[in-house]
Design a protein around this motif. Structure first.
Motif, PDB file in Angstrom:
ATOM      1  N   VAL A  59       0.840  -1.192   0.000  1.00 31.70           N
ATOM      2  CA  VAL A  59       0.000   0.000   0.000  1.00 31.70           C
ATOM      3  C   VAL A  59       0.877   1.245   0.000  1.00 31.70           C
ATOM      4  CG1 VAL A  59      -1.824  -1.224   1.241  1.00 31.70           C
ATOM      5  CG2 VAL A  59      -0.187   0.167   2.519  1.00 31.70           C
ATOM      6  N   LEU A  60       0.322   2.327  -0.490  1.00 34.46           N
ATOM      7  CA  LEU A  60       1.015   3.608  -0.481  1.00 34.46           C
ATOM      8  C   LEU A  60       0.294   4.536   0.487  1.00 34.46           C
ATOM      9  CD1 LEU A  60       2.535   5.614  -3.362  1.00 34.46           C
ATOM     10  CD2 LEU A  60       0.804   6.753  -1.967  1.00 34.46           C
ATOM     11  N   THR A  61       1.058   5.318   1.232  1.00 33.75           N
ATOM     12  CA  THR A  61       0.466   6.309   2.121  1.00 33.75           C
ATOM     13  C   THR A  61       1.172   7.643   1.948  1.00 33.75           C
ATOM     14  OG1 THR A  61      -0.320   6.690   4.387  1.00 33.75           O
ATOM     15  CG2 THR A  61       1.921   5.843   4.142  1.00 33.75           C
ATOM     16  N   HIS A  62       0.482   8.703   2.362  1.00 33.42           N
ATOM     17  CA  HIS A  62       0.988  10.064   2.200  1.00 33.42           C
ATOM     18  C   HIS A  62       0.940  10.765   3.547  1.00 33.42           C
ATOM     19  CE1 HIS A  62       1.918  13.627  -0.250  1.00 33.42           C
ATOM     20  NE2 HIS A  62       1.067  14.314   0.509  1.00 33.42           N
ATOM     21  N   CYS A  63       1.988  11.521   3.870  1.00 33.10           N
ATOM     22  CA  CYS A  63       2.134  12.207   5.146  1.00 33.10           C
ATOM     23  C   CYS A  63       2.278  11.176   6.269  1.00 33.10           C
ATOM     24  CB  CYS A  63       0.975  13.171   5.401  1.00 33.10           C
ATOM     25  SG  CYS A  63       1.360  14.377   6.720  1.00 33.10           S
ATOM     26  N   ASN A  64       1.837  11.530   7.478  1.00 34.99           N
ATOM     27  CA  ASN A  64       1.960  10.596   8.600  1.00 34.99           C
ATOM     28  C   ASN A  64       0.650  10.527   9.357  1.00 34.99           C
ATOM     29  OD1 ASN A  64       2.629  10.487  11.840  1.00 34.99           O
ATOM     30  ND2 ASN A  64       3.737   8.963  10.645  1.00 34.99           N
TER      31      ASN A  64
ATOM     32  N   TYR B 205      -1.409   3.336  17.516  1.00 35.03           N
ATOM     33  CA  TYR B 205      -1.702   2.682  16.237  1.00 35.03           C
ATOM     34  C   TYR B 205      -1.779   3.653  15.060  1.00 35.03           C
ATOM     35  CZ  TYR B 205      -2.895  -1.765  18.539  1.00 35.03           C
ATOM     36  OH  TYR B 205      -2.862  -2.925  19.255  1.00 35.03           O
ATOM     37  N   GLY B 206      -2.405   4.823  15.260  1.00 33.46           N
ATOM     38  CA  GLY B 206      -2.643   5.703  14.136  1.00 33.46           C
ATOM     39  C   GLY B 206      -3.978   5.422  13.490  1.00 33.46           C
ATOM     40  N   THR B 207      -4.228   6.100  12.375  1.00 30.84           N
ATOM     41  CA  THR B 207      -5.459   5.863  11.617  1.00 30.84           C
ATOM     42  C   THR B 207      -5.119   5.105  10.333  1.00 30.84           C
ATOM     43  OG1 THR B 207      -5.256   8.104  10.677  1.00 30.84           O
ATOM     44  CG2 THR B 207      -6.693   7.818  12.598  1.00 30.84           C
ATOM     45  N   ALA B 208      -4.469   5.778   9.391  1.00 30.05           N
ATOM     46  CA  ALA B 208      -4.112   5.100   8.138  1.00 30.05           C
ATOM     47  C   ALA B 208      -3.110   3.966   8.349  1.00 30.05           C
ATOM     48  CB  ALA B 208      -3.549   6.116   7.144  1.00 30.05           C
TER      49      ALA B 208
ATOM     50  N   GLN C  23       3.840   0.959 -12.527  1.00 34.52           N
ATOM     51  CA  GLN C  23       4.581  -0.300 -12.557  1.00 34.52           C
ATOM     52  C   GLN C  23       3.914  -1.415 -11.756  1.00 34.52           C
ATOM     53  OE1 GLN C  23       8.621   0.614 -11.357  1.00 34.52           O
ATOM     54  NE2 GLN C  23       9.124   1.529 -13.348  1.00 34.52           N
ATOM     55  N   GLY C  24       2.736  -1.136 -11.207  1.00 37.66           N
ATOM     56  CA  GLY C  24       1.989  -2.177 -10.497  1.00 37.66           C
ATOM     57  C   GLY C  24       2.551  -2.534  -9.137  1.00 37.66           C
ATOM     58  N   LYS C  25       3.322  -1.630  -8.556  1.00 43.44           N
ATOM     59  CA  LYS C  25       3.949  -1.925  -7.265  1.00 43.44           C
ATOM     60  C   LYS C  25       3.010  -1.683  -6.083  1.00 43.44           C
ATOM     61  CE  LYS C  25       8.636  -0.700  -8.849  1.00 43.44           C
ATOM     62  NZ  LYS C  25       9.222  -2.051  -8.755  1.00 43.44           N
ATOM     63  N   VAL C  26       1.881  -1.027  -6.330  1.00 46.86           N
ATOM     64  CA  VAL C  26       0.953  -0.654  -5.255  1.00 46.86           C
ATOM     65  C   VAL C  26      -0.445  -1.181  -5.567  1.00 46.86           C
ATOM     66  CG1 VAL C  26      -0.194   1.311  -4.156  1.00 46.86           C
ATOM     67  CG2 VAL C  26       2.254   1.406  -4.612  1.00 46.86           C
ATOM     68  N   GLN C  27      -1.084  -1.800  -4.575  1.00 43.31           N
ATOM     69  CA  GLN C  27      -2.429  -2.333  -4.770  1.00 43.31           C
ATOM     70  C   GLN C  27      -3.517  -1.511  -4.081  1.00 43.31           C
ATOM     71  OE1 GLN C  27       0.221  -4.915  -3.840  1.00 43.31           O
ATOM     72  NE2 GLN C  27       0.441  -4.551  -6.045  1.00 43.31           N
ATOM     73  N   ALA C  28      -3.116  -0.576  -3.228  1.00 47.40           N
ATOM     74  CA  ALA C  28      -4.092   0.285  -2.546  1.00 47.40           C
ATOM     75  C   ALA C  28      -3.383   1.511  -2.006  1.00 47.40           C
ATOM     76  CB  ALA C  28      -4.787  -0.463  -1.408  1.00 47.40           C
ATOM     77  N   VAL C  29      -4.161   2.578  -1.792  1.00 48.58           N
ATOM     78  CA  VAL C  29      -3.669   3.788  -1.133  1.00 48.58           C
ATOM     79  C   VAL C  29      -4.524   4.006   0.105  1.00 48.58           C
ATOM     80  CG1 VAL C  29      -3.359   6.291  -1.298  1.00 48.58           C
ATOM     81  CG2 VAL C  29      -2.936   4.845  -3.310  1.00 48.58           C
ATOM     82  N   ILE C  30      -3.888   4.339   1.217  1.00 53.52           N
ATOM     83  CA  ILE C  30      -4.640   4.703   2.417  1.00 53.52           C
ATOM     84  C   ILE C  30      -3.986   5.918   3.063  1.00 53.52           C
ATOM     85  CG2 ILE C  30      -3.404   3.035   3.899  1.00 53.52           C
ATOM     86  CD1 ILE C  30      -6.145   2.763   5.431  1.00 53.52           C
ATOM     87  N   VAL C  31      -4.818   6.913   3.387  1.00 55.90           N
ATOM     88  CA  VAL C  31      -4.338   8.137   4.009  1.00 55.90           C
ATOM     89  C   VAL C  31      -5.216   8.471   5.209  1.00 55.90           C
ATOM     90  CG1 VAL C  31      -3.444   9.070   1.831  1.00 55.90           C
ATOM     91  CG2 VAL C  31      -5.786   9.629   2.558  1.00 55.90           C
ATOM     92  N   GLY C  32      -4.716   9.342   6.069  1.00 58.02           N
ATOM     93  CA  GLY C  32      -5.536   9.860   7.150  1.00 58.02           C
ATOM     94  C   GLY C  32      -6.237  11.118   6.679  1.00 58.02           C
ATOM     95  N   CYS C  33      -6.741  11.919   7.602  1.00 57.08           N
ATOM     96  CA  CYS C  33      -7.377  13.176   7.200  1.00 57.08           C
ATOM     97  C   CYS C  33      -7.467  14.110   8.390  1.00 57.08           C
ATOM     98  CB  CYS C  33      -8.769  12.936   6.618  1.00 57.08           C
ATOM     99  SG  CYS C  33      -9.943  12.271   7.804  1.00 57.08           S
ATOM    100  N   ASP C  34      -7.653  15.392   8.085  1.00 55.20           N
ATOM    101  CA  ASP C  34      -7.795  16.398   9.125  1.00 55.20           C
ATOM    102  C   ASP C  34      -9.226  16.895   9.254  1.00 55.20           C
ATOM    103  OD1 ASP C  34      -4.907  17.486  10.159  1.00 55.20           O
ATOM    104  OD2 ASP C  34      -4.809  16.563   8.187  1.00 55.20           O
ATOM    105  N   ARG C  35     -10.009  16.748   8.201  1.00 57.41           N
ATOM    106  CA  ARG C  35     -11.428  17.097   8.275  1.00 57.41           C
ATOM    107  C   ARG C  35     -12.171  16.434   7.131  1.00 57.41           C
ATOM    108  NH1 ARG C  35     -13.989  22.981   9.650  1.00 57.41           N
ATOM    109  NH2 ARG C  35     -12.017  23.071  10.789  1.00 57.41           N
TER     110      ARG C  35
END
Length: 349
Positions: free
Chosen positions: A156-161, A170-173, A229-241
């Protein structure tokens, strides 16, 4: 695994201890804070960051702020309390958890108005503890719900923290990533660097490595190629609002990642505690977007990288329209489709 769950905001009854995230990953340092002004500064300067962690810090900040309040009558105390609440509310405009936590502390204050002020102060400290504990439970539930969308061996790919140091635990994303690790699943992560403050490089990569999770760091501009290139099967991020229609404000660059995911037919998930859902804000167009100092771009981390005097546009967040979001994952379940109806239903009694 102790290091995995490094608590970024702690209170011992006298002082608030905040993990200074501006110094990671080189230095792990806790600020010792005993006044509301330093809490305001920690929120404003991103020493504490991540919407849930900001809310927790704000709640404890109020506890510190009212220590020297008048105790002779409720009206005098409440006036003092409200001044401190309004002061903390000026620290950052976008993360709704800040205002959610402050309003919750305000409600508790009014609900206990018949009690002696000294007792109200004790109950407000108790409320701050509850906010922290509930966030830990919320993150665990979000992780369990999100993990149902992932399979062993995925990347999976994620953005920020949106990890443990941005929340109580644990976090959210990142919560499903940690839970997968606990259950023996193998989920790999690509972490966007996240310009201009590099939260992905400094924080996400750091905490995942601490947990022994397979993480690969990329610059923001590499996300398209990684997807192609097919290296990622999903994206998950958190949010502020989250607006009432499902539009989501998150760290600048999230919108671009969502567009890339759509173009490559990759699911784009948002992990959102109920505390980040703002039904009073109808669409993303109404979400105030914080703009930060030009120096974060022109002289990031003390090194000049742009011509002196160049004009700079530095929004800290962007808004991802709801139609690009595959699902919004909350502690109460996974929302899909008509977000206006789904999100409103979460708050029905």
């Amino acid at each position: 695994m102790e290091e995995t769950y490094l608590q970024s905001v702690k209170y011992d009854g006298e002082k608030l201890y905040i993990l200074d995230q501006t110094k990671l990953p080189q230095v792990t340092e806790f600020l010792e804070i005993d006044n509301i002004e330093d809490v305001w500064d920690a929120i404003k300067q991103l020493k504490v960051r991540g919407a849930p962690a900001i809310g927790i810090a704000a709640a404890y900040g109020l506890v510190l702020g009212i220590k020297d309040s008048p105790e002779n009558d409720f009206d005098s105390f409440y006036k003092f309390f409200k001044e401190k609440e309004d002061y903390l509310a000026t620290s950052r405009p976008t993360a709704v958890n800040l205002f959610w936590a402050l309003k919750r502390m305000n409600r508790r204050t009014k609900a206990e108005s018949s009690k002696p002020v000294k007792e109200i102060k004790r109950l407000l400290e108790e409320e701050a503890h509850l906010i922290r504990q509930e966030d830990e439970n919320v993150c665990s539930s979000i992780g369990q719900n999100a993990l149902s969308l992932f399979e062993d061996g995925m990347t999976v790919l994620t953005h920020c923290n949106a990890g443990g140091i941005a929340t109580a635990r644990y976090g959210t994303a990142l919560a499903p990533i940690y839970l997968a690790k606990e259950r023996g699943m193998d989920i790999k992560v690509y972490a966007d660097e996240t310009r201009p403050l590099l939260q992905g490089a400094r924080l996400t990569a750091w905490e995942l490595m601490q947990a022994g999770i397979d993480v690969t760091l990329i610059t923001d501009s590499m996300a398209a190629m990684v997807m192609q290139q097919g290296k990622v099967q999903a994206v998950i991020v958190g949010c502020d609002r989250v607006a009432a229609n499902g539009d989501v404000a998150n760290k600048i660059g999230t919108y671009g990642v969502a567009l890339l995911a759509k173009a490559h037919n990759i699911p784009f998930y948002v992990a959102a505690p109920l505390s980040t859902i703002d039904l009073e804000t109808k669409t993303g167009d109404e979400i105030p977007i914080e703009e930060r100092a030009a120096e974060e771009i022109t002289a990031g981390f003390g090194k000049s990288t742009a011509p002196e005097g160049v004009k700079v546009f530095n929004p800290a967040f962007d808004v991802t329209p709801h139609h690009l979001i595959t699902a919004i994952i909350t502690e109460k379940g996974i929302m899909r489709g008509n977000y206006s109806e789904e999100l409103a239903r979460l708050f029905e009694k």
